[in-house]
Design an enzyme around this catalytic site. Structure first.
Site, PDB file in Angstrom:
ATOM      1  N   GLU A  40       2.103 -12.533   3.173  1.00 32.67           N
ATOM      2  CA  GLU A  40       0.658 -12.745   3.028  1.00 32.67           C
ATOM      3  C   GLU A  40       0.761 -13.384   2.023  1.00 32.67           C
ATOM      4  OE1 GLU A  40      -0.315  -9.127   2.340  1.00 32.67           O
ATOM      5  OE2 GLU A  40      -0.357  -8.566   4.367  1.00 32.67           O
ATOM      6  N   ARG A  46       2.485 -11.992  -4.478  1.00 32.86           N
ATOM      7  CA  ARG A  46       0.778 -12.280  -5.276  1.00 32.86           C
ATOM      8  C   ARG A  46       1.548 -12.487  -6.691  1.00 32.86           C
ATOM      9  NH1 ARG A  46      -3.054  -8.005  -4.085  1.00 32.86           N
ATOM     10  NH2 ARG A  46      -3.802  -9.317  -5.980  1.00 32.86           N
ATOM     11  N   ASP A  99       5.217  -3.879   0.609  1.00 34.32           N
ATOM     12  CA  ASP A  99       4.569  -3.994  -0.942  1.00 34.32           C
ATOM     13  C   ASP A  99       4.763  -2.875  -1.823  1.00 34.32           C
ATOM     14  OD1 ASP A  99       3.660  -6.270  -0.239  1.00 34.32           O
ATOM     15  OD2 ASP A  99       2.247  -5.940  -0.183  1.00 34.32           O
ATOM     16  N   HIS A 100       4.578  -1.357  -1.283  1.00 32.27           N
ATOM     17  CA  HIS A 100       4.896  -0.443  -2.273  1.00 32.27           C
ATOM     18  C   HIS A 100       6.056   0.147  -2.274  1.00 32.27           C
ATOM     19  CE1 HIS A 100       0.687  -0.657  -2.666  1.00 32.27           C
ATOM     20  NE2 HIS A 100       0.364  -0.359  -1.198  1.00 32.27           N
ATOM     21  N   HIS A 132      -5.041  -2.891   7.257  1.00 29.52           N
ATOM     22  CA  HIS A 132      -5.049  -2.435   6.305  1.00 29.52           C
ATOM     23  C   HIS A 132      -5.983  -1.226   6.079  1.00 29.52           C
ATOM     24  CE1 HIS A 132      -5.710  -3.160   1.611  1.00 29.52           C
ATOM     25  NE2 HIS A 132      -6.908  -2.022   1.870  1.00 29.52           N
ATOM     26  N   GLY A 133      -5.539   0.324   5.551  1.00 30.63           N
ATOM     27  CA  GLY A 133      -6.029   1.486   5.573  1.00 30.63           C
ATOM     28  C   GLY A 133      -5.550   2.685   7.006  1.00 30.63           C
ATOM     29  N   ARG A 137       9.365   1.310 -12.982  1.00 31.79           N
ATOM     30  CA  ARG A 137      10.259   1.520 -13.847  1.00 31.79           C
ATOM     31  C   ARG A 137      11.107  -0.150 -14.192  1.00 31.79           C
ATOM     32  NH1 ARG A 137      12.734   5.853 -15.192  1.00 31.79           N
ATOM     33  NH2 ARG A 137      11.123   7.012 -14.892  1.00 31.79           N
ATOM     34  N   HIS A 186       3.882  -9.403   0.677  1.00 33.36           N
ATOM     35  CA  HIS A 186       3.011  -9.736  -0.764  1.00 33.36           C
ATOM     36  C   HIS A 186       3.106 -10.410  -1.078  1.00 33.36           C
ATOM     37  CE1 HIS A 186      -1.886 -10.373  -1.971  1.00 33.36           C
ATOM     38  NE2 HIS A 186      -0.802 -11.105  -1.658  1.00 33.36           N
ATOM     39  N   THR A 235      -5.069  -3.304  -4.222  1.00 36.84           N
ATOM     40  CA  THR A 235      -4.307  -4.685  -3.491  1.00 36.84           C
ATOM     41  C   THR A 235      -5.683  -5.185  -2.689  1.00 36.84           C
ATOM     42  OG1 THR A 235      -4.231  -3.429  -0.999  1.00 36.84           O
ATOM     43  CG2 THR A 235      -5.586  -2.390  -1.721  1.00 36.84           C
ATOM     44  N   THR A 236      -5.168  -5.766  -1.718  1.00 41.90           N
ATOM     45  CA  THR A 236      -5.876  -6.683  -1.252  1.00 41.90           C
ATOM     46  C   THR A 236      -7.599  -6.513  -0.909  1.00 41.90           C
ATOM     47  OG1 THR A 236      -4.470  -7.830   0.088  1.00 41.90           O
ATOM     48  CG2 THR A 236      -6.418  -8.682   0.474  1.00 41.90           C
ATOM     49  N   ASN A 285       4.876  -3.057   6.185  1.00 39.64           N
ATOM     50  CA  ASN A 285       4.084  -4.182   4.643  1.00 39.64           C
ATOM     51  C   ASN A 285       5.167  -3.156   4.092  1.00 39.64           C
ATOM     52  OD1 ASN A 285       3.057  -4.150   2.638  1.00 39.64           O
ATOM     53  ND2 ASN A 285       1.509  -5.293   2.808  1.00 39.64           N
ATOM     54  N   GLY A 328       0.901  -0.623   5.764  1.00 38.25           N
ATOM     55  CA  GLY A 328       2.109  -0.410   4.522  1.00 38.25           C
ATOM     56  C   GLY A 328       2.241   1.181   4.105  1.00 38.25           C
ATOM     57  N   HIS A 329       0.902   1.260   3.265  1.00 46.27           N
ATOM     58  CA  HIS A 329       0.953   2.425   2.786  1.00 46.27           C
ATOM     59  C   HIS A 329       1.092   4.320   3.604  1.00 46.27           C
ATOM     60  CE1 HIS A 329      -1.033   5.434   0.086  1.00 46.27           C
ATOM     61  NE2 HIS A 329      -0.762   4.883  -0.829  1.00 46.27           N
ATOM     62  N   GLU A 382      -6.274 -11.572  11.698  1.00 51.25           N
ATOM     63  CA  GLU A 382      -5.616 -10.256  10.987  1.00 51.25           C
ATOM     64  C   GLU A 382      -7.110  -9.561  11.407  1.00 51.25           C
ATOM     65  OE1 GLU A 382      -2.599  -9.336   9.265  1.00 51.25           O
ATOM     66  OE2 GLU A 382      -3.449  -7.231   8.083  1.00 51.25           O
ATOM     67  N   ARG A 405       3.450  -9.144  -9.050  1.00 47.95           N
ATOM     68  CA  ARG A 405       3.101  -6.878  -9.690  1.00 47.95           C
ATOM     69  C   ARG A 405       4.243  -6.535  -8.898  1.00 47.95           C
ATOM     70  NH1 ARG A 405      -2.791  -5.981  -7.916  1.00 47.95           N
ATOM     71  NH2 ARG A 405      -3.029  -7.207  -9.127  1.00 47.95           N
ATOM     72  N   HIS A 406       4.157  -6.732  -7.520  1.00 53.35           N
ATOM     73  CA  HIS A 406       5.609  -5.734  -6.558  1.00 53.35           C
ATOM     74  C   HIS A 406       6.667  -6.662  -6.515  1.00 53.35           C
ATOM     75  CE1 HIS A 406       2.281  -6.926  -3.539  1.00 53.35           C
ATOM     76  NE2 HIS A 406       1.214  -5.862  -3.959  1.00 53.35           N
TER      77      HIS A 406
HETATM   78  N1  PXP Z   1      -2.693  -5.982   6.100  1.00 52.81           N
HETATM   79  C1  PXP Z   1      -2.679  -7.243   5.078  1.00 52.81           C
HETATM   80  C2  PXP Z   1      -3.212  -8.571   4.759  1.00 52.81           C
HETATM   81  C3  PXP Z   1      -2.725  -6.395   3.757  1.00 52.81           C
HETATM   82  O1  PXP Z   1      -3.449  -6.910   2.371  1.00 52.81           O
HETATM   83  C4  PXP Z   1      -2.213  -4.965   3.133  1.00 52.81           C
HETATM   84  C5  PXP Z   1      -2.358  -4.602   2.445  1.00 52.81           C
HETATM   85  O2  PXP Z   1      -1.243  -4.739   1.727  1.00 52.81           O
HETATM   86  C6  PXP Z   1      -2.213  -4.383   4.716  1.00 52.81           C
HETATM   87  C7  PXP Z   1      -2.130  -5.220   6.030  1.00 52.81           C
HETATM   88  C8  PXP Z   1      -1.736  -2.959   4.667  1.00 52.81           C
HETATM   89  O3  PXP Z   1      -2.574  -2.370   5.041  1.00 52.81           O
HETATM   90  P1  PXP Z   1      -2.644  -0.442   3.696  1.00 52.81           P
HETATM   91  O4  PXP Z   1      -0.731  -1.036   3.084  1.00 52.81           O
HETATM   92  O5  PXP Z   1      -3.502   0.425   3.487  1.00 52.81           O
HETATM   93  O6  PXP Z   1      -1.539  -0.554   4.964  1.00 52.81           O
END
Ligand code: PXP
Length: 248
Positions: A79, A54, A9-10, A201-202, A18, A52, A109-110, A7, A223-224, A160, A58-59
């Protein structure tokens, strides 16, 4: 082998911090470019790229998604919120899959899974439209029986499982055991109903040792932790290390 969806997004979050006003890469001056990050992730073994788009943009921006559609070699997973506008966008874009997520303007985030039970008709409309267009739909849900059962009933091919509560509880032994058990049981139930089981997620370089033991896992979306690790090692090493930890 468990597949890895990266992912990105970040990466866009950092760029937007910026360059919110820029609508092109300005010949590479606008950094970091999520499309370049996606291509490097693929080179290091990512099995798919997730973004994602959104409502508040935002990203990730629309132009990022279109550029990704024509530049990546693996699978594009979009997403999106469960709305007619996003459905129309997805049908034009034709990603390989869409993942329906809840969207709340205030959250960073979600935060929670999609409540399929409360949004049954809206979810059904998107799943039907995607099934007709040959696009796989994944439902991002908490590991709750009612959500899993309805996902199968609505003929979504994938779910998921939301691993956020487990990740938040990771350093509290009792809560962690309870949350992990919910994920295990949810995965078994979904698999028995014929659903393909993804999770996300996480997930990070520490909790992956346990996450990977959830039964029937097809793909993890991460992602993160990968983007953060990439600050120190570069994205290719960050992806390679995660894939190694996922699969030994
Ligand atoms: N899956 C979904 C559906 C999400 O919304 C996110 C966060 O954007 C992730 C996975 C990835 O989560 P993380 O950035 O915490 O790894």
């Amino acid at each position: 082998m468990i597949l890895l969806g990266v992912n990105i997004d970040h990466c866009a979050t950092l760029r937007q911090a910026r360059y919110r006003q820029s609508d092109s890469t300005c010949g590479g001056a606008v950094e970091p470019d999520p499309v370049l990050l996606a291509q490097l992730s693929e080179r290091a073994g990512a099995d798919g790229i997730t973004v994602h788009l959104r409502e508040d943009r935002r990203h990730i921006q629309e132009r990022d998604v279109w550029r990704l559609r024509e530049s990546i070699a693996t699978r594009l997973n979009l997403e999106m919120a469960c709305t007619p506008e996003m459905t129309e966008f997805a049908l034009k874009l034709k990603p390989d899959s869409v993942c329906l997520v809840p969207e709340n303007r205030e959250e960073v985030t979600t935060e929670g899974g999609l409540d399929v039970v409360a949004n049954r008709d809206r979810v059904r409309a998107v799943v039907d439209a995607m099934n007709a267009a040959g696009i796989k739909t994944s439902l991002f849900i908490d590991p709750e029986d009612a959500q899993i059962d309805l996902a199968a009933e609505l003929r979504a091919p994938w779910i998921e499982l939301h691993t956020g509560s487990y990740a938040n509880a990771y350093f509290r032994a009792e809560d962690r055991t309870r949350e992990f058990q919910r994920l295990r049981l949810g995965a078994v139930r979904a698999h028995d109903l014929g659903l393909t089981v993804n999770a996300g997620h996480g997930i990070n370089y520490v909790n992956i040792a346990e996450v990977r033991t959830i039964p029937h896992l097809h793909e993890l979306n991460i992602g993160h932790s990968i983007i953060s690790r990439a600050l120190f090692t570069g994205i290719e090493e960050a992806v390679r290390e995660m894939k190694t930890r996922m699969n030994d």
